[in-house]
Design a protein around this motif. Structure first.
Motif, PDB file in Angstrom:
ATOM      1  N   MET A   1       0.073  12.939   0.394  1.00  0.00           N
ATOM      2  CA  MET A   1       1.583  12.098   0.392  1.00  0.00           C
ATOM      3  C   MET A   1       1.147  11.479  -1.064  1.00  0.00           C
ATOM      4  O   MET A   1      -0.005  10.980  -1.578  1.00  0.00           O
ATOM      5  CB  MET A   1       1.149  11.129   1.410  1.00  0.00           C
ATOM      6  CG  MET A   1       2.370   9.963   1.635  1.00  0.00           C
ATOM      7  SD  MET A   1       1.899   8.991   2.591  1.00  0.00           S
ATOM      8  CE  MET A   1       1.754   9.855   4.128  1.00  0.00           C
ATOM      9  N   SER A   2       2.352  11.422  -1.615  1.00  0.00           N
ATOM     10  CA  SER A   2       2.341  10.602  -2.953  1.00  0.00           C
ATOM     11  C   SER A   2       3.310   9.811  -2.990  1.00  0.00           C
ATOM     12  O   SER A   2       4.743   9.954  -2.933  1.00  0.00           O
ATOM     13  CB  SER A   2       2.679  11.842  -4.217  1.00  0.00           C
ATOM     14  OG  SER A   2       2.434  11.007  -5.468  1.00  0.00           O
ATOM     15  N   LEU A   3       3.209   8.365  -3.050  1.00  0.00           N
ATOM     16  CA  LEU A   3       4.139   7.518  -3.053  1.00  0.00           C
ATOM     17  C   LEU A   3       4.420   6.882  -4.513  1.00  0.00           C
ATOM     18  O   LEU A   3       3.761   7.175  -5.262  1.00  0.00           O
ATOM     19  CB  LEU A   3       3.630   5.855  -2.229  1.00  0.00           C
ATOM     20  CG  LEU A   3       3.159   6.253  -0.940  1.00  0.00           C
ATOM     21  CD1 LEU A   3       2.720   4.889  -0.457  1.00  0.00           C
ATOM     22  CD2 LEU A   3       4.500   6.643  -0.219  1.00  0.00           C
TER      23      LEU A   3
ATOM     24  N   GLN B   1      -0.335   0.103  -0.709  1.00  0.00           N
ATOM     25  CA  GLN B   1      -0.136   1.479  -0.782  1.00  0.00           C
ATOM     26  C   GLN B   1      -1.264   2.497   0.383  1.00  0.00           C
ATOM     27  O   GLN B   1      -0.481   3.149   1.237  1.00  0.00           O
ATOM     28  CB  GLN B   1      -0.671   2.252  -2.116  1.00  0.00           C
ATOM     29  CG  GLN B   1      -0.492   3.872  -2.074  1.00  0.00           C
ATOM     30  CD  GLN B   1      -0.912   4.351  -3.328  1.00  0.00           C
ATOM     31  OE1 GLN B   1      -0.766   3.740  -4.350  1.00  0.00           O
ATOM     32  NE2 GLN B   1      -1.100   5.718  -3.687  1.00  0.00           N
ATOM     33  N   ASP B   2      -2.320   1.986   0.408  1.00  0.00           N
ATOM     34  CA  ASP B   2      -3.097   2.241   1.590  1.00  0.00           C
ATOM     35  C   ASP B   2      -2.574   2.083   2.975  1.00  0.00           C
ATOM     36  O   ASP B   2      -2.499   3.068   4.155  1.00  0.00           O
ATOM     37  CB  ASP B   2      -4.574   1.796   1.456  1.00  0.00           C
ATOM     38  CG  ASP B   2      -5.544   2.450   0.415  1.00  0.00           C
ATOM     39  OD1 ASP B   2      -4.997   3.184  -0.137  1.00  0.00           O
ATOM     40  OD2 ASP B   2      -6.349   1.675   0.042  1.00  0.00           O
TER      41      ASP B   2
ATOM     42  N   LEU C   1       2.622   5.721   7.466  1.00  0.00           N
ATOM     43  CA  LEU C   1       3.708   7.036   7.542  1.00  0.00           C
ATOM     44  C   LEU C   1       2.710   8.061   8.295  1.00  0.00           C
ATOM     45  O   LEU C   1       3.378   9.039   8.831  1.00  0.00           O
ATOM     46  CB  LEU C   1       4.115   7.311   5.845  1.00  0.00           C
ATOM     47  CG  LEU C   1       4.677   6.363   5.241  1.00  0.00           C
ATOM     48  CD1 LEU C   1       5.039   6.582   3.755  1.00  0.00           C
ATOM     49  CD2 LEU C   1       6.254   6.306   5.974  1.00  0.00           C
ATOM     50  N   ALA C   2       1.563   8.123   8.036  1.00  0.00           N
ATOM     51  CA  ALA C   2       0.517   9.094   8.636  1.00  0.00           C
ATOM     52  C   ALA C   2       0.693   9.031  10.059  1.00  0.00           C
ATOM     53  O   ALA C   2       0.612  10.183  10.887  1.00  0.00           O
ATOM     54  CB  ALA C   2      -0.712   9.182   8.093  1.00  0.00           C
TER      55      ALA C   2
ATOM     56  N   GLU D   1       0.711   4.201   3.469  1.00  0.00           N
ATOM     57  CA  GLU D   1       0.232   5.552   3.725  1.00  0.00           C
ATOM     58  C   GLU D   1      -0.422   5.913   5.214  1.00  0.00           C
ATOM     59  O   GLU D   1       0.096   6.506   5.921  1.00  0.00           O
ATOM     60  CB  GLU D   1      -0.859   6.300   2.932  1.00  0.00           C
ATOM     61  CG  GLU D   1      -0.307   6.467   1.328  1.00  0.00           C
ATOM     62  CD  GLU D   1      -1.307   6.636   0.496  1.00  0.00           C
ATOM     63  OE1 GLU D   1      -2.572   6.459   0.505  1.00  0.00           O
ATOM     64  OE2 GLU D   1      -0.955   7.175  -0.691  1.00  0.00           O
ATOM     65  N   ARG D   2      -0.773   4.790   5.700  1.00  0.00           N
ATOM     66  CA  ARG D   2      -1.437   4.780   7.027  1.00  0.00           C
ATOM     67  C   ARG D   2      -0.190   4.698   8.318  1.00  0.00           C
ATOM     68  O   ARG D   2      -0.287   5.515   9.173  1.00  0.00           O
ATOM     69  CB  ARG D   2      -2.420   3.810   7.413  1.00  0.00           C
ATOM     70  CG  ARG D   2      -3.673   3.972   6.849  1.00  0.00           C
ATOM     71  CD  ARG D   2      -4.710   3.185   7.434  1.00  0.00           C
ATOM     72  NE  ARG D   2      -4.584   1.738   7.478  1.00  0.00           N
ATOM     73  CZ  ARG D   2      -4.603   0.890   6.368  1.00  0.00           C
ATOM     74  NH1 ARG D   2      -5.396   1.349   5.280  1.00  0.00           N
ATOM     75  NH2 ARG D   2      -4.701  -0.375   6.523  1.00  0.00           N
TER      76      ARG D   2
ATOM     77  N   ASP E   1       8.949   7.736  -0.505  1.00  0.00           N
ATOM     78  CA  ASP E   1       7.896   8.744  -0.309  1.00  0.00           C
ATOM     79  C   ASP E   1       8.779  10.062   0.134  1.00  0.00           C
ATOM     80  O   ASP E   1       9.736   9.878   0.533  1.00  0.00           O
ATOM     81  CB  ASP E   1       7.397   8.532   1.157  1.00  0.00           C
ATOM     82  CG  ASP E   1       6.576   9.599   1.791  1.00  0.00           C
ATOM     83  OD1 ASP E   1       5.753  10.232   1.039  1.00  0.00           O
ATOM     84  OD2 ASP E   1       6.558   9.832   2.842  1.00  0.00           O
TER      85      ASP E   1
END
Length: 83
Positions: free
Chosen positions: A1-3, A70-71, A77-78, A74-75, A24
């Motif tokens: 994943m790249s934000l 960001q972390d 979205l995951a 990402e969590r 995203d």
């Protein structure tokens, strides 16, 4: 994943002016605003002004810096991939 974090000015109605649109895969997932000095001990932290989809949150959090934000994003979205 790249934000992707895109700097932007958001009219929040306060002195908080440093902001980021967070994308995203080309989709807008969040708007982050850096809190100004008028916020006291919260000054400099990043606030989730708006989250979309899995990033939407009833009690929007603040983050020490953009790496922490960001972390967290990402969590969030995951967790959509786990469903």
């Amino acid at each position: 994943m790249s934000l992707l974090f895109q700097p932007v000015q958001v009219a929040t109605g306060s002195s908080d002016s440093e902001s980021r649109l967070v994308f995203d895969d080309g989709f807008l997932v969040a708007i982050l605003v850096q809190l100004c000095a008028q916020r006291g001990d919260q000054a400099g932290r990043w606030f989730l002004e708006a989250g979309f989809g899995r990033v939407e949150h009833a009690n929007p959090p603040t983050f020490a810096d953009l790496d922490v934000a960001q972390d967290w994003i990402e969590r969030q979205l995951a967790s959509a991939e786990d469903v």
